[in-house]
Design a protein around this motif. Structure first.
Motif, mmCIF file in Angstrom:
data_model
loop_
_atom_site.group_PDB
_atom_site.id
_atom_site.type_symbol
_atom_site.label_atom_id
_atom_site.label_comp_id
_atom_site.label_asym_id
_atom_site.label_seq_id
_atom_site.Cartn_x
_atom_site.Cartn_y
_atom_site.Cartn_z
ATOM 1 N N ARG A 1 15.565 3.199 -14.181
ATOM 2 C CA ARG A 1 15.899 4.584 -14.534
ATOM 3 C C ARG A 1 16.111 4.737 -16.041
ATOM 4 O O ARG A 1 16.359 5.835 -16.521
ATOM 5 C CB ARG A 1 17.168 5.021 -13.786
ATOM 6 N N HIS A 2 16.032 3.630 -16.772
ATOM 7 C CA HIS A 2 16.222 3.637 -18.227
ATOM 8 C C HIS A 2 15.115 2.804 -18.881
ATOM 9 O O HIS A 2 14.729 1.751 -18.360
ATOM 10 C CB HIS A 2 17.578 3.032 -18.611
ATOM 11 N N TYR A 3 14.636 3.261 -20.042
ATOM 12 C CA TYR A 3 13.555 2.558 -20.758
ATOM 13 C C TYR A 3 13.772 2.685 -22.263
ATOM 14 O O TYR A 3 14.472 3.582 -22.739
ATOM 15 C CB TYR A 3 12.181 3.156 -20.414
ATOM 16 N N LYS A 4 13.125 1.787 -22.991
ATOM 17 C CA LYS A 4 13.029 1.907 -24.442
ATOM 18 C C LYS A 4 11.559 1.870 -24.840
ATOM 19 O O LYS A 4 10.810 0.994 -24.395
ATOM 20 C CB LYS A 4 13.782 0.772 -25.145
ATOM 21 N N PHE A 5 11.180 2.823 -25.690
ATOM 22 C CA PHE A 5 9.864 2.837 -26.318
ATOM 23 C C PHE A 5 10.062 2.352 -27.741
ATOM 24 O O PHE A 5 10.839 2.928 -28.501
ATOM 25 C CB PHE A 5 9.293 4.255 -26.288
ATOM 26 N N ILE A 6 9.382 1.272 -28.098
ATOM 27 C CA ILE A 6 9.590 0.611 -29.391
ATOM 28 C C ILE A 6 8.240 0.401 -30.070
ATOM 29 O O ILE A 6 7.228 0.149 -29.404
ATOM 30 C CB ILE A 6 10.303 -0.747 -29.204
ATOM 31 N N ILE A 7 8.216 0.514 -31.380
ATOM 32 C CA ILE A 7 7.017 0.195 -32.162
ATOM 33 C C ILE A 7 7.421 -0.763 -33.275
ATOM 34 O O ILE A 7 8.388 -0.502 -33.999
ATOM 35 C CB ILE A 7 6.372 1.449 -32.783
ATOM 36 N N ILE A 8 6.689 -1.863 -33.403
ATOM 37 C CA ILE A 8 6.886 -2.783 -34.514
ATOM 38 C C ILE A 8 5.553 -2.954 -35.244
ATOM 39 O O ILE A 8 4.486 -2.670 -34.690
ATOM 40 C CB ILE A 8 7.449 -4.152 -34.058
ATOM 41 N N LEU A 9 5.621 -3.416 -36.486
ATOM 42 C CA LEU A 9 4.440 -3.560 -37.338
ATOM 43 C C LEU A 9 4.346 -4.988 -37.871
ATOM 44 O O LEU A 9 5.364 -5.602 -38.194
ATOM 45 C CB LEU A 9 4.509 -2.593 -38.517
ATOM 46 N N SER A 10 3.117 -5.468 -37.995
ATOM 47 C CA SER A 10 2.904 -6.829 -38.480
ATOM 48 C C SER A 10 1.670 -6.900 -39.370
ATOM 49 O O SER A 10 0.555 -6.608 -38.906
ATOM 50 C CB SER A 10 2.730 -7.781 -37.283
ATOM 51 N N PRO A 11 1.816 -7.258 -40.661
ATOM 52 C CA PRO A 11 0.638 -7.471 -41.500
ATOM 53 C C PRO A 11 -0.084 -8.731 -41.024
ATOM 54 O O PRO A 11 0.543 -9.771 -40.834
ATOM 55 C CB PRO A 11 1.220 -7.647 -42.901
ATOM 56 N N VAL A 12 -1.389 -8.615 -40.790
ATOM 57 C CA VAL A 12 -2.111 -9.728 -40.165
ATOM 58 C C VAL A 12 -3.399 -10.080 -40.902
ATOM 59 O O VAL A 12 -4.022 -9.241 -41.547
ATOM 60 C CB VAL A 12 -2.449 -9.413 -38.692
ATOM 61 N N GLY A 13 -3.770 -11.349 -40.726
ATOM 62 C CA GLY A 13 -5.085 -11.807 -41.119
ATOM 63 C C GLY A 13 -5.986 -11.793 -39.898
ATOM 64 O O GLY A 13 -5.661 -11.170 -38.881
ATOM 65 N N PRO A 14 -7.127 -12.489 -39.936
ATOM 66 C CA PRO A 14 -8.034 -12.514 -38.789
ATOM 67 C C PRO A 14 -7.357 -13.111 -37.555
ATOM 68 O O PRO A 14 -6.547 -14.029 -37.662
ATOM 69 C CB PRO A 14 -9.181 -13.413 -39.271
ATOM 70 N N TYR A 15 -7.714 -12.587 -36.370
ATOM 71 C CA TYR A 15 -7.131 -13.094 -35.126
ATOM 72 C C TYR A 15 -7.534 -14.547 -34.909
ATOM 73 O O TYR A 15 -6.719 -15.386 -34.541
ATOM 74 C CB TYR A 15 -7.580 -12.242 -33.941
ATOM 75 N N TYR A 16 -8.816 -14.842 -35.124
ATOM 76 C CA TYR A 16 -9.288 -16.223 -35.076
ATOM 77 C C TYR A 16 -9.317 -16.754 -36.498
ATOM 78 O O TYR A 16 -9.786 -16.080 -37.413
ATOM 79 C CB TYR A 16 -10.682 -16.308 -34.455
ATOM 80 N N GLU A 17 -8.822 -17.965 -36.679
ATOM 81 C CA GLU A 17 -8.732 -18.534 -38.032
ATOM 82 C C GLU A 17 -10.074 -18.556 -38.732
ATOM 83 O O GLU A 17 -10.155 -18.428 -39.949
ATOM 84 C CB GLU A 17 -8.126 -19.938 -37.967
#
Length: 356
Positions: free
Chosen positions: A154-170
């Motif tokens: 009956r309770h929820y949290k909507f959250i957004i976080i941010l991450s500076p990233v390079g390529p997903y595969y090295e």
């Protein structure tokens, strides 16, 4: 923006990572967005606060019954210094489809996009501009009611976080090696395969670990009933260039309706190419390889955009695709999509949204 949110600035901002050595998903910005939900009150009190740990009751429903979902998209800076998102409205729509499947309350899609814009604007100086980098955006919803019983929270949290990233595969666009998984099952009809929820990924870890031990970066899932139809790669949708066809699995409820997948299909159709959504057996793939008709394979997803596949292994037999190199279709798709996302190519598809 229609919606505005109060901002509490982080009093102790972090040093930003070196864009030359960025990895995927290890660094996080100074702020995050949080909004609460309560039955009878709806979604309320959206705010931007300093990034930090959450305080949750040990009995929170998300811990015990996995009622949660997540999304992923990116922000980019154009050469002119503008900040833009790629098709965030699609993430909002997919969020609500997942929410429906997991009995999580629907969320206003305009509010969803405005929350993303507001947070990205606050942490805009975290957007890296080196080739192949971006600001990854992770919206997610968790059920936080303390209750040990199997029912929706009956309770929820909507959250957004941010991450500076390079390529997903090295290796970036270096073609990956994929292992065809025919032992474990990811999803079946009526399950949660088309929902973007953590349980799908937790269930895939065993197969992925075993594939890694054999020297493969990812796995290609087969259908969960007959184990003969190709479905999707662990973190992305799969495309096969066989003869004059480009084939990808249909959206029959067992694979994720990828936003990059949808974009790839639209671009291929615009170019007049023969893109087909149909069921494709792994035996047909093997037969095409033996006849020299299996010309190219690639995956599409938010994290990697386009990831070419250079090697596919099934039942101990290795198929080296396009000489192990990136194919022309994958290369053109990557150049076009990444160009639109970063503003180096004109967006004539109406996909980018500016953060002002």
């Amino acid at each position: 923006m229609k919606y505005n949110f109060p901002i509490t600035k982080n009093p102790d901002p972090k040093a930003k990572p070196d864009p030359e050595t960025l990895r995927f998903g290890t660094d996080f910005t100074d702020h995050m967005f949080i909004m609460d939900y309560e039955d009878g009150k709806g979604w309320h009190d959206g705010r931007i606060v300093p990034y930090g740990p959450l305080s949750l009751d040990p009995a929170a429903v998300c811990f015990h019954y996995a009622q949660e979902m997540f999304e992923g998209l990116k922000a980019y800076k154009t050469p002119a210094g503008k900040i833009q998102l790629f098709r965030p409205d699609m993430n909002a729509k997919r969020t609500n489809r997942t929410n429906d499947r997991l009995c999580i309350p629907q969320i206003d899609e305009e509010l969803y996009v405005d929350a993303i814009k507001a947070l990205v604007k606050v942490d805009a100086d975290w957007i890296p501009q080196k080739e192949g980098t971006s600001l990854y955006i992770r919206p997610f919803i968790i059920a936080d009611e303390p209750f040990l019983g199997v029912r929706r929270s009956r309770h929820y949290k909507f959250i957004i976080i941010l991450s500076p990233v390079g390529p997903y595969y090295e290796g970036g666009l270096t073609p990956t090696k994929i292992y065809v998984e025919d032992k474990y099952v990811r999803a079946t009809d009526g399950g949660t395969g088309e929902a973007k929820c953590g349980g799908n990924y937790a269930a895939s870890l065993k197969a992925q670990e075993e594939a890694h031990e054999k020297g493969y970066e990812q796995i290609l899932w087969l259908d969960g009933v007959e184990r003969k139809y190709v479905e999707e790669i662990g973190t992305s949708n799969a495309f096969f260039v066989i003869g004059d066809e480009i084939v990808t699995a249909p959206l029959d409820g067992t694979i994720l309706p990828g936003i990059t997948r949808d974009s790839v299909i639209a671009l291929l159709r615009k170019k007049g190419m023969n893109i087909v959504e149909r069921r494709l057996t792994i035996d047909e793939v093997v037969d095409a390889y033996k006849k020299g008709n299996f010309k190219e394979m690639f995956a599409s997803g938010t994290a990697a955009v386009i990831s070419p596949v250079g090697e596919l292994c099934y039942k101990g037999e290795t198929m080296v695709i396009n000489g192990g190199g990136i194919g022309p279709i994958a290369q053109e798709l990557y150049d076009t999509l990444y160009g639109i996302q970063t503003g180096t190519i004109e967006d004539d598809m109406g996909w980018t949204v500016e953060v002002e």
